[in-house]
Design an enzyme around this catalytic site. Structure first.
Site: not given
Ligand code: GRF
Length: 194
Positions: A22, A95-96, A114
């Site tokens: 992305n 991922m945080k 998402h």
């Protein structure tokens, strides 16, 4: 509020943790004349993130924040973003989980993509759960980040049909393809609506 002043591109940061497909796509988008954003900074919490190779290739400033102490990392990041005059943050496989305080400082200016049709399948392992539940459709969603996981205002969604033969991998691949179309569209929509 997000403002693009006098047609000038908005200085944007992209946060990643992994592959960065992305990121790659957003960088390509940002380089087109019609794009309303300029990607000025890439942040990763993972020094091995493949996406970092891409920021290097395009000579975009990148920095690693390990988040071993979230509050400390976030304070440093906020300072960094301020000095670079960043107006928009795009999470792309990051991922945080950002703190409420951080999100408040960039209220309405953090986007996430998402890989599911929110509000269904929030959180991790979406493709696995979608396949297990024999869903007929899945897809992807671009939304504003608020303090609840994957729950902020939806900007755009795209549906993907699931075939009987689809596996987690084939579904991930199909959805990623759609993500690469959806994210730029959602950015344009958000910026033009303001
Ligand atoms: C994408 O599926 C995105 O929706 C999710 O994480 C994945 C990141 O992929 N949040 P990539 O690193 O951009 O290839």
């Amino acid at each position: 509020m997000i403002k693009s002043i006098g047609g000038k591109k908005l200085d944007t940061a992209v946060f990643i943790s992994g592959n960065g497909s992305n990121l790659k796509n957003l960088v390509k988008f940002s380089l087109s004349k019609k794009s309303p954003i300029n990607i000025k900074f890439v942040l990763s919490n993972n020094k091995k993130a493949k996406g970092l190779n891409f920021s290097k290739k395009y000579k975009i400033e990148s920095k690693i924040f390990l988040f071993s102490n979230r509050s400390k990392s976030e304070n440093q990041i906020l300072k960094h973003l301020k000095s670079r005059k960043i107006k928009l943050i795009c999470l792309a496989g990051f991922m945080k989980i950002l703190s409420k305080k951080f999100i408040k400082r960039f209220q309405g200016k953090i986007l996430n993509i998402h890989p599911a049709l929110l509000p269904k399948y929030k959180g991790l392992n979406t493709h696995e759960r979608v396949i297990l539940n024999n869903e007929k459709y899945s897809g992807c969603t671009v939304h504003i980040v608020n303090s609840k996981l994957d729950s902020g205002k939806i900007i755009l969604q795209e549906r993907v049909k699931i075939n009987k033969k689809d596996t987690v991998q084939s579904l991930r691949k199909k959805i990623l393809k759609k993500e690469h179309i959806l994210y730029p569209k959602a950015i344009k929509k958000l910026i033009s609506s303001l």
